[in-house]
Design a protein around this motif. Sequence first.
Motif, short mmCIF file in Angstrom:
data_model
loop_
_atom_site.label_atom_id
_atom_site.label_comp_id
_atom_site.label_asym_id
_atom_site.label_seq_id
_atom_site.Cartn_x
_atom_site.Cartn_y
_atom_site.Cartn_z
N PRO A 7 15.24 9.50 -18.57
CA PRO A 7 16.29 10.42 -19.04
C PRO A 7 16.62 10.23 -20.52
CG PRO A 7 16.91 9.39 -16.95
CD PRO A 7 15.69 8.68 -17.44
N GLU A 8 16.35 9.04 -21.04
CA GLU A 8 16.66 8.80 -22.46
C GLU A 8 15.65 9.46 -23.39
OE1 GLU A 8 14.03 5.32 -21.17
OE2 GLU A 8 15.57 6.63 -20.31
N ALA A 9 14.50 9.92 -22.83
CA ALA A 9 13.50 10.57 -23.67
C ALA A 9 14.04 11.91 -24.17
CB ALA A 9 12.21 10.79 -22.87
N THR A 10 13.78 12.19 -25.44
CA THR A 10 14.32 13.41 -26.05
C THR A 10 13.21 14.41 -26.32
OG1 THR A 10 14.09 12.42 -28.25
CG2 THR A 10 16.22 12.17 -27.14
N GLN A 11 13.54 15.69 -26.09
CA GLN A 11 12.58 16.74 -26.37
C GLN A 11 12.60 17.08 -27.86
OE1 GLN A 11 13.88 19.17 -22.50
NE2 GLN A 11 12.11 20.10 -23.51
N PRO B 184 12.69 19.48 -30.86
CA PRO B 184 13.16 20.86 -31.06
C PRO B 184 12.00 21.79 -31.43
CG PRO B 184 14.60 19.30 -32.18
CD PRO B 184 13.41 18.52 -31.71
N GLY B 185 11.97 22.94 -30.77
CA GLY B 185 10.95 23.93 -31.06
C GLY B 185 9.60 23.65 -30.45
N VAL B 186 9.47 22.51 -29.73
CA VAL B 186 8.18 22.12 -29.13
C VAL B 186 8.40 21.84 -27.65
CG1 VAL B 186 6.27 20.49 -29.14
CG2 VAL B 186 7.37 21.14 -31.30
N LEU B 187 7.59 22.45 -26.81
CA LEU B 187 7.62 22.19 -25.37
C LEU B 187 6.34 21.45 -25.01
CD1 LEU B 187 8.88 22.48 -22.57
CD2 LEU B 187 7.70 24.70 -22.37
N ILE B 188 6.48 20.24 -24.44
CA ILE B 188 5.33 19.40 -24.07
C ILE B 188 5.26 19.34 -22.55
CG2 ILE B 188 4.18 17.19 -24.39
CD1 ILE B 188 6.16 16.71 -26.73
N ILE B 189 4.15 19.81 -22.00
CA ILE B 189 3.98 19.85 -20.54
C ILE B 189 2.72 19.07 -20.17
CG2 ILE B 189 3.54 21.32 -18.54
CD1 ILE B 189 5.18 23.48 -19.86
N ARG B 190 2.86 18.22 -19.18
CA ARG B 190 1.71 17.47 -18.67
C ARG B 190 1.28 18.05 -17.33
NH1 ARG B 190 3.52 12.07 -17.61
NH2 ARG B 190 3.80 12.74 -15.44
#
Length: 656
Positions: free
Chosen positions: A527-531, A533-539
């Motif tokens: 939960p502490e991981a931050t996204q 901004p402007g980038v969506l990373i999907i595995r």
Amino acid sequence: MKEQDPSPMASVGPFNDDDGLPGEREQRHVHKVGVPPRQNLFQEFSATVKETFFHDAPLRHFKDQSHSRKLLLGVEAVFPIVQWGRSYNLSKFKGDVIAGFTIASLCIPQDIGYAKLANLPPQYGLYSSFVPPIIYAFMGSSRDIAIGPVAVVSLLLGTLLQNEIDPTQNPADYLRLAFTATFFAGITQVTLGFFRLGFLIDFLSHAAIVGFMGGAAITIALQQLKGFLGIKDFTKKSDIISVMRSVFSSAPHSWNGPTILIGASFLCFLLVAKYIGKKNRKLFWIPAIAPLLSVVLSTFLVYITHADKKGVQIVNHIQKGINPLSLNDIFFSGENVLKGFRVGVVAGLIALTEAIAIGRTFAGMKDYQIDGNKEMVALGTMNVVGSMTSCYVATGSFSRTAVNYMAGCHTAVSNLVMSFVVFLTLEFITPLFKYTPNAILAAIIISAVINLIDYEAAILIWKTDKFDFVACIGAFFGVIFSSVEIGLLVAVSISFAKILLQVTRPRTAILGNVPRTTVYRNILQYPEATQVPGVLIIRVDSAIYFSNSNYIKERILRWLTDEDEKSNATYSQGIQFLIVEMSPVTDIDTSGIHALEELHRSLQKREVQLVLANPGPVVIDKLHASGFANVIGEDKIFLTVADAVTSCSPKRVEEA
């Protein structure tokens, strides 16, 4: 992944070493994804076949050996006894003799009872502990497994065979069908081993086996109520409702008091003996000899009290002498061939699954390896030979193997010793079993199958994987409320359903940056991981095939839509880059590439750029071969997510 020379930079971008996000002046190298050398069709096909069927490199020992040495290795491959026999000594022989006599004392009363489960005369259970163990001792690779009839396979065989031929109205053809089924069970096992198709039995999951075995154990125990209570007219159905209806509809006028007394008394004795052996491993011999001791005492008790004249049902007659030949009794033509084949394949697969699981378990405890394919050939050969010598399907017995292990066996010679004791029993002792009460056989079987109910494993399955628990409980209820074959069908169906679900609906996850690192992980797990901004990373956590490519494309677009809605709600910057982390994607087919192409076109309409991170060698090779790498641009394929984020951050876009 093989990296290229880091000196020529594919891309350079600002990077902050503290938080892994772009924005600082420090420069870092961004490497290109290496493309493996192309393989021609023959090389690719050969590599696939080798990895599928010969992953253990079975011929590696033959490399650079002389012709005579290769011949010896070939003989050892078929007959492992030639290999370990050269180092056999008197010390090992003493241990094997003790173990052999110990498991013989356990198997003799069990074999008589298990034959009844298969609706066969009692001597056929003993026959099946005479010839098959000899064959296995020469061909098997396990040092600990004890061979003979087992409860689950006996019940399965008896249930399936009586659906084809009534054993009471036509015992001769029923016996012939049993030999035919045993023959085809052996052929099935040999075929799987010879063509190295053992991986097929792995489709029956551990959870399904736990449920199936537990249900079969309860079914077996309930069916023993006929002998335990002295009931003469009993249902032929195996489901719990039919059995309990038969039990209570006959109560109490058909119940026999002396029979119940004998059965209950010796069942308590057997359970206490088993408890003692479980609490103190040095006293393993107590539960091992308890069944034979029970048979001797109960037989003597019935004989001196003439309890058989008071309604106590007894074995009556066990044919004396060793196995007669039965090759001419096997159906090789006519309608019964197909019946025997169907039953044999099912029984052979279940017997194989149980034996391989037992062999691997005890091999792991002694830290040695067994060859699964050799085991299949050995088990199949012994059943083929057994079908020609009046045996029915034999396999590894867990209870006897455990006793064999604790008794200090060193090699498969313990099976030879057991076989010799069974031979002496068939030649000289079988008439003494005439007054053995059926109640004691029922008590022995009940005490033996209790261990098959592994409730601890079921609880662990529930805690670990709920879908696995569904397979477990489905197989369990299928057996006890319907039949053994229905339970088996449910187990296989749910196992396949799980595979299909995992293949067609693979997991996907949104990744965020773990603070003060360059690592990107699932934001639900961290939960502490931050996204960014402007980038969506999907595995994507699966290979991309025709079966799941459309789902993966739609799932990614749905993630993107959700993120856009969040951005609109908070008036923040929308998604400009979609990074697909492809480390878990082991392979991709043409449908998968087509789905990526459609995804790329959809993203272009939304003014979002598609970026790939760390595709594997197979995947990157196919992306280049299909031309998709050129479509999105090789500068949009990166070695790591951190490299992709560094090069594709919104700040870099503004600077550009």
